[in-house]
Design an enzyme around this catalytic site. Structure first.
Site, PDB file in Angstrom:
ATOM      1  N   GLU A  71     -10.408  -8.576  12.456  1.00  0.00           N
ATOM      2  CA  GLU A  71      -9.090  -8.138  12.000  1.00  0.00           C
ATOM      3  C   GLU A  71      -7.986  -8.612  12.950  1.00  0.00           C
ATOM      4  O   GLU A  71      -6.835  -8.775  12.534  1.00  0.00           O
ATOM      5  CB  GLU A  71      -9.049  -6.612  11.877  1.00  0.00           C
ATOM      6  CG  GLU A  71     -10.001  -6.017  10.850  1.00  0.00           C
ATOM      7  CD  GLU A  71      -9.739  -6.535   9.442  1.00  0.00           C
ATOM      8  OE1 GLU A  71      -8.568  -6.686   9.073  1.00  0.00           O
ATOM      9  OE2 GLU A  71     -10.721  -6.796   8.721  1.00  0.00           O
ATOM     10  N   GLU A  93       0.331  -7.382  12.333  1.00  0.00           N
ATOM     11  CA  GLU A  93       0.330  -8.498  11.403  1.00  0.00           C
ATOM     12  C   GLU A  93       1.687  -9.202  11.452  1.00  0.00           C
ATOM     13  O   GLU A  93       2.735  -8.560  11.527  1.00  0.00           O
ATOM     14  CB  GLU A  93       0.077  -7.954   9.992  1.00  0.00           C
ATOM     15  CG  GLU A  93      -0.158  -8.993   8.933  1.00  0.00           C
ATOM     16  CD  GLU A  93      -0.470  -8.361   7.586  1.00  0.00           C
ATOM     17  OE1 GLU A  93      -0.739  -9.115   6.636  1.00  0.00           O
ATOM     18  OE2 GLU A  93      -0.430  -7.109   7.489  1.00  0.00           O
TER      19      GLU A  93
END
Length: 260
Positions: A71, A93
């Protein structure tokens, strides 16, 4: 540092070896993820990496870091020390998307965005809302705290790991051998092992697809590297290529991806 049984099997030296490039200038985590933050967060989840025999506990550690390293993956095929030495390269992100969906139970706060943050890259308002409720933190109104406080960031990942969200079991139950498949699971090819944790986390995109898939192979690559460092065997069923995602009927009826 608060006392934790995890320190008996997982030292700071092992943490540094596993995540050796997380503070590299080519990454964007900038010293955010620390052993202290990990151990401190783990004290809120007494069964995390503290269930079963020593090998089971080590395998859960490897699985947790394997999934969260993908991730936060910053590696590439020819990377120094190999592609799987570059987990935990990112805190958040790199996107401007707000990931807000209409919800009466978990309404989005004005001006807030719910993009991926922390080791598990917690995303969407409903996940922030549920995690905040479980952790007794105002994550729905203040999602930014996940990228500012490393202990909270680790707690969100551990909350996701430990908490079942029907029809999915928890990753913890699966990797510690406590999960038993239903008839629906058996019919869908879902079997115990590391591969089922992939299904739980991102099955709608990464399971029941042709092999090999880069994302799945990365998850397995990280997991194997960490198992080797911890001196524990991998176990069976490492991928989910032949497993249908959970909520498969929902997935088919909507004609789109169903993801964790």
């Amino acid at each position: 540092m608060p006392p934790s049984p995890i320190t008996d099997i997982f030292s700071e030296d092992l943490f540094e070896e596993m995540l050796k490039h997380r503070n590299d200038v080519r990454c964007k985590s900038n010293g955010f993820y620390t052993y202290y933050a990990f151990i401190t967060a783990a004290t809120s989840f007494p069964e995390f990496c503290n269930t079963g025999d020593v090998d089971t506990r080590k395998r859960e550690l490897a699985a947790f870091f394997g999934q969260t390293s993908q991730e936060t993956n910053g590696g590439w095929p020819t990377a120094e020390d190999g592609p799987y030495a570059w987990g935990y390269c990112f805190i958040k992100e790199d996107t401007t998307t707000d990931y807000c969906v209409p919800s009466t139970e978990w309404p989005c706060a004005a001006g807030k965005k719910y993009y991926g943050r922390g080791p598990i890259q917690l995303s969407y308002n409903y996940n922030y809302g549920q995690a905040g409720q479980g952790l007794e933190l105002p994550l729905l109104t203040d999602p930014d705290v996940v990228e500012k406080d490393a202990i909270i960031a680790f707690k969100t990942a551990m909350w996701f790991w430990m908490t079942p969200q029907a029809p999915k079991p928890s990753c913890h139950k699966v990797i510690t051998g406590q999960w038993e498949p239903t008839q629906s699971d058996i019919a869908a090819g879902r079997v115990a092992g590391y591969g089922l944790t992939i299904n739980i986390i991102n099955g709608g995109l990464e399971c029941n697809i042709p092999a090999p898939d880069t994302r799945v192979e990365n998850r397995i690559g990280y997991y194997k590297r960490y198992c080797d460092i911890l001196n524990v065997t991998y176990g069976d069923n490492l991928d989910c290529y032949n497993q249908k995602p959970f909520n498969w009927g929902y997935f088919l009826s909507r004609g789109g991806a169903f993801s964790a």
